[in-house]
Motif scaffolding. Sequence first.
Motif, mmCIF file in Angstrom:
data_model
loop_
_atom_site.group_PDB
_atom_site.id
_atom_site.type_symbol
_atom_site.label_atom_id
_atom_site.label_comp_id
_atom_site.label_asym_id
_atom_site.label_seq_id
_atom_site.Cartn_x
_atom_site.Cartn_y
_atom_site.Cartn_z
ATOM 1 N N THR A 2 0.791 -1.166 0.133
ATOM 2 C CA THR A 2 0.202 0.130 0.225
ATOM 3 C C THR A 2 0.856 1.692 -0.208
ATOM 4 O O THR A 2 2.330 1.644 -0.062
ATOM 5 C CB THR A 2 -0.763 0.399 0.988
ATOM 6 O OG1 THR A 2 -0.038 0.475 2.897
ATOM 7 C CG2 THR A 2 -1.522 -1.289 1.463
ATOM 8 N N VAL A 3 0.338 2.455 0.015
ATOM 9 C CA VAL A 3 0.516 3.952 -0.248
ATOM 10 C C VAL A 3 0.014 4.793 0.314
ATOM 11 O O VAL A 3 -1.150 4.779 0.276
ATOM 12 C CB VAL A 3 0.712 4.236 -1.474
ATOM 13 C CG1 VAL A 3 2.047 5.082 -1.682
ATOM 14 C CG2 VAL A 3 2.000 3.335 -2.343
ATOM 15 N N LEU B 32 -4.568 8.622 3.149
ATOM 16 C CA LEU B 32 -4.426 9.585 3.032
ATOM 17 C C LEU B 32 -4.390 10.287 4.361
ATOM 18 O O LEU B 32 -5.135 10.175 5.207
ATOM 19 C CB LEU B 32 -5.051 10.552 2.355
ATOM 20 C CG LEU B 32 -4.943 12.103 2.337
ATOM 21 C CD1 LEU B 32 -4.381 12.860 2.306
ATOM 22 C CD2 LEU B 32 -6.343 13.335 1.809
ATOM 23 N N VAL B 33 -3.676 11.033 5.284
ATOM 24 C CA VAL B 33 -3.096 11.233 6.425
ATOM 25 C C VAL B 33 -3.745 12.907 6.540
ATOM 26 O O VAL B 33 -2.017 13.097 6.320
ATOM 27 C CB VAL B 33 -2.189 11.158 7.428
ATOM 28 C CG1 VAL B 33 -2.215 11.343 8.942
ATOM 29 C CG2 VAL B 33 -1.852 9.662 7.463
ATOM 30 N N GLY C 13 2.640 9.219 -9.363
ATOM 31 C CA GLY C 13 3.239 8.613 -10.305
ATOM 32 C C GLY C 13 4.897 7.763 -9.585
ATOM 33 O O GLY C 13 5.204 7.676 -10.195
ATOM 34 N N GLU C 14 4.709 8.767 -8.368
ATOM 35 C CA GLU C 14 6.143 7.401 -7.809
ATOM 36 C C GLU C 14 5.552 5.971 -7.260
ATOM 37 O O GLU C 14 6.831 4.655 -7.918
ATOM 38 C CB GLU C 14 6.778 8.585 -6.492
ATOM 39 C CG GLU C 14 7.790 8.212 -5.945
ATOM 40 C CD GLU C 14 8.921 8.530 -6.437
ATOM 41 O OE1 GLU C 14 9.915 8.136 -5.427
ATOM 42 O OE2 GLU C 14 8.639 9.651 -6.935
ATOM 43 N N PHE C 15 4.598 5.783 -6.532
ATOM 44 C CA PHE C 15 4.092 4.803 -6.014
ATOM 45 C C PHE C 15 2.916 3.907 -7.043
ATOM 46 O O PHE C 15 2.786 2.320 -6.687
ATOM 47 C CB PHE C 15 4.068 4.644 -4.974
ATOM 48 C CG PHE C 15 5.253 5.209 -3.865
ATOM 49 C CD1 PHE C 15 6.076 4.970 -3.820
ATOM 50 C CD2 PHE C 15 5.327 6.590 -3.545
ATOM 51 C CE1 PHE C 15 7.258 4.921 -2.978
ATOM 52 C CE2 PHE C 15 5.934 6.869 -2.251
ATOM 53 C CZ PHE C 15 6.902 6.424 -1.886
ATOM 54 N N ALA D 36 3.805 0.172 4.012
ATOM 55 C CA ALA D 36 3.111 0.985 3.251
ATOM 56 C C ALA D 36 4.273 1.269 2.805
ATOM 57 O O ALA D 36 5.859 1.757 3.888
ATOM 58 C CB ALA D 36 2.663 1.843 4.254
ATOM 59 N N ALA D 37 4.803 2.209 2.300
ATOM 60 C CA ALA D 37 5.414 3.117 1.095
ATOM 61 C C ALA D 37 4.774 4.307 1.236
ATOM 62 O O ALA D 37 3.869 4.587 1.095
ATOM 63 C CB ALA D 37 5.460 2.805 -0.354
ATOM 64 N N VAL D 38 5.529 5.743 1.824
ATOM 65 C CA VAL D 38 5.300 6.509 2.597
ATOM 66 C C VAL D 38 5.205 7.755 1.463
ATOM 67 O O VAL D 38 6.986 8.034 1.529
ATOM 68 C CB VAL D 38 5.639 6.593 3.825
ATOM 69 C CG1 VAL D 38 4.346 5.604 4.564
ATOM 70 C CG2 VAL D 38 6.364 6.516 4.207
#
Length: 253
Positions: free
Chosen positions: A7-8, A87-88, A79-81, A31-33
Motif C-alpha cells: 500500500t501507499v 491519506l493522513v 506517479g512515484e508509487f 506502506a510506502a510513504v
Amino acid sequence: MSALEGTVALITGASSGIGAATARALADEGAAVALIARRIDRLHTLASEITAAGGRAAAIVADITDRAQAEAAVARTVGEFGRLDILVNNAGVMLVGPIEQAPIDEWDRMIDLNLTAALSMTKAALPHLLASAADDPRRVADIVNLSSTAGRQVKRGSAVYNLTKHGLGAFSESFRQEFSARYVRMALVEPGAVDTELRDHIRDGVREGNIDRMRTLDPLQADDIAEAVRYIVTRPRRQTINELLIRPTLQND
C-alpha cells in the motif's frame, strides 16, 4: 506479511511531530510513504531514515494551502508509487488568542491550512482511493483527519481554531456517510494536549500561558497519536474507527 504491505500512504505535515511519527509507524507496517511538507531538509532526513530501515519513502515539498500544489503532491505520489491507499491530513496550525487582539491573517492561515488544504487533498486523492478500495491487497482505503479536542468543544480564546476543527469534523462525518459503502473509510482523530511544535507559532503574550498549562498535564507524545493512526488503518475491511478521542490522563477539558 506486514498489515500495509503493498500500500501507499500520503502524510501531510510530515516534517515533524505527529506527521513524522505517523510516517514511521505506517512505513513500519509496510506502506510506502509520501512525505508532504515545506521543509525539504527535514523531509529528506526522514525519508533517508525510513529507507535505511528497509522502507520506501518519497520527500515531496509542497505548500498545500495552494490547491495546485496539493493536487500536484497527490499526482506525484501516484506517479512515484503507482497508487494511493491512505491519506493522513495532519498538517495544521494553532494560533489561539482573544478575538479582539487577533491579527486577521492568523485566522486566514488556520482556515487555509486546517480546513481548506485538507479539503483540497481529499478531493485530489479521492479517485485514487476509490480505485485502491476496489483492488488488492486490502480492498479498502482510508482517510484519517487529524482534528483536536477543539473540534468537540468551544473555548474562549480559541474561536477560529475551534471553527476549523468543528468544520473538519462535520466534513468528515458527511464524507463517511457518502463513501463508506464504497469502502473508503473516514476516521477523525481528536488529540488533547500533545508535546509538538504546534505551540511555537502562537504569538507572544499568548504562547507563554499555553506552554505553562502544558507543563501541568504530562502531555501526549507524537508517537501516541501515530499509534492511534496505525491502529485505525490496519483494521480489517469490515471495521471502521470513525472517531478517536485521546487526551492526556490529567487533561480535564
